[in-house]
Design an enzyme around this catalytic site. Sequence first.
Site, PDB file in Angstrom:
ATOM      1  N   SER A 276       0.932  -1.234  -0.084  1.00 12.95           N
ATOM      2  CA  SER A 276      -0.012   0.093  -0.286  1.00 12.95           C
ATOM      3  C   SER A 276       0.923   1.223  -0.035  1.00 12.95           C
ATOM      4  O   SER A 276       2.079   1.185   0.667  1.00 12.95           O
ATOM      5  CB  SER A 276      -1.039   0.107   1.192  1.00 12.95           C
ATOM      6  N   GLU A 297       5.604  -0.497  -5.792  1.00 15.81           N
ATOM      7  CA  GLU A 297       4.435  -0.956  -6.510  1.00 15.81           C
ATOM      8  C   GLU A 297       3.325  -0.975  -5.573  1.00 15.81           C
ATOM      9  O   GLU A 297       3.328  -1.593  -4.777  1.00 15.81           O
ATOM     10  CB  GLU A 297       4.781  -2.371  -7.283  1.00 15.81           C
ATOM     11  N   CYS A 331      -3.470  -5.659  -7.824  1.00 11.86           N
ATOM     12  CA  CYS A 331      -3.093  -4.655  -7.815  1.00 11.86           C
ATOM     13  C   CYS A 331      -3.524  -3.790  -9.036  1.00 11.86           C
ATOM     14  O   CYS A 331      -3.930  -2.467  -8.998  1.00 11.86           O
ATOM     15  CB  CYS A 331      -1.457  -4.245  -8.003  1.00 11.86           C
TER      16      CYS A 331
END
Length: 594
Positions: A276, A297, A331
């Site tokens: 996160s 990421e 994601c």
Amino acid sequence: MELWWLLLVLGVSFALCRFLLMLIPPNVPSIYVDASDVLDDGNHPMEDTFIYIPSKGKAAQADKVQCYEPATMKYLGYFPALTAEEVKEHVDQARKAQKVWAKSSFKQRRLFLRILLKYIIEHQELICETSSRDTGKTMVDASLGEIMTTCEKITWLLAEGERWLKPEYRSSGRSMLHKVSRVEFHPLGVVGAIVSWNYPFHNIFNPMLAAVFAGNGIVIKVSEHASWSGCFYLRIIQAALTAVGAPEHLVHVITGFSETGEALVSSVDKVIFVGSPGVGKMIMKNAANNLTPVTLELGGKDAFIVCDDVDVPHVAQIAVRAALQSSGQNCAGAERFYVHENVYSDFVAQVAKIVKSVRVGPPLTGRHDMGAICMPEHTDRLQSLVKDALDKGAEIVVRGNFGNLGEEVVGQFFPPTVMINVNDTMKLMQEETFGPIIPVVKFSSDEEVITMANDSNFGLGCAVFSGSQRRARAIGSQLHCGVAAINDFASNYMCQSLPFGGVKDSGFGRFAGVEGLRACCLVKSVVEDRFWPFIKTVIPKPLQYPVAENGFEFQESLVGALYGLSIWDRLHGIINTLKLLSDQNTAGAAGRGH
Ligand SMILES: *[C@@H]1O[C@H](CO)[C@@H](O)[C@H](O)[C@H]1NC(C)=O
Ligand SMILES: *[C@@H]1O[C@H](CO)[C@@H](O)[C@H](O)[C@H]1NC(C)=O
């Protein structure tokens, strides 16, 4: 005439030999990995009866990572939360092993990959079942996200990895014409990866494959929500390392909470983080102490855009897969759906029909299309996002059901939910959802949808659908994000030659692809003489110490000779330079006399 015949016969035999060689199966050793303790064979009575009760407040359990099946709440066991000192020991071991591995050949590295590929293909069911038990995803979701992605990555590395890590020759420019310049890609040392729980197999293999192929060691901290499977997957890697004669301690998988992750960040040469934005910022702060490079990421809020010239039933199928794959825990899952007003009601109806048919339930106990939600208490958060949207005027079109689970839902489940009348005032359209919710927004022009889709704190990916490839491309190119799929969803991730990563709150740096492979490297630029030892670098006389009186004048004419805009300017510069060089002996010596 005879010569032609001979050449023809030689050519044909050569082609035939190559073809016959292709028919011989490659000789890749098999590895044995003990999986007796991860198979649910009913021989673990304690595990079968234990119903996991998530402990509120981490403090009581801070020394242990408790593992359970989110789809059934069965207990799986626990793993230690490593202390900072223990993490350093793992990194030290990896460091020692890396010194050996750095000298390995690409041939040996490719054999390591082939052994893994063989094991994966022969044990797809075991790998998917382990992932399914640990995260609650279905076998098909696991096959798509764990197996295919990883096989793509391995085959790409086998085919192209060496080429992208070999020294790359570059131009030397005008003043260094007599030099050869190149970029070399050396291992960094030990890479630290802190990975998320959503694809426990792929998220370990993805950074491991790139790091190890580039000659590094790696220590991977798995999420506290998927530690059980991670510890099994490590055995596969270790068996393959042993089979190629590599040091077994080159790759480590460690378990723990944030303290474990912090210790890892402060002891490695590079950090790859998948998680996160909040945690990503903390990691970057910690990494700043040692100036350790980071790749972050940090998830996304990807837009799924549907123009009015599409084949609606076709796109509706893709839309539902994009939202429900792995229960929406991706994601780069589609989280905001923008649909042109002309096809809006048709699209909503088609999606609703598909969602209604989705059977939700424990993936390993029957035919279910969608599994559980991995993180404890995440279903509460999803429900609060839905409630916030409802309070602000949104509507639920359809909600999937829990198949035959009835009222006795034991695991962590959330029904797939289609919502309309949503807009940016609702948290559902701003925060990363990571769940099976499909909010649909109507748009009337391409300009409008570009503005709406672009207006997000995240910038990971997008998917744009149109009957005109050019129109879809034009929309995709105007969105501020790192990944764009034209007339498809998640296709970018299957092309493992491509980089993966985002902008804004989605982070920066790229894993995957050429960029991700080279991000595991110390990029070193090297320059040497082209015609050594015949032409060596000599500092021109006027510039040698003590510098001649006309030293600057010499520089001026040299700049003209090298960079003059017209051929005449350059010729003029060359003549001046040569003149100053020949003047040197008399003028220079006399000048310095004062
Ligand atoms: C957001 O949507 C709700 C429900 O459709 C509506 O009442 C509200 O006016 C909208 N707000 C904005 C800023 O568009
Ligand atoms: C998209 O957003 C970025 C910043 O987030 C902005 O610089 C850019 O101008 C926006 N583009 C469009 C077409 O709105």
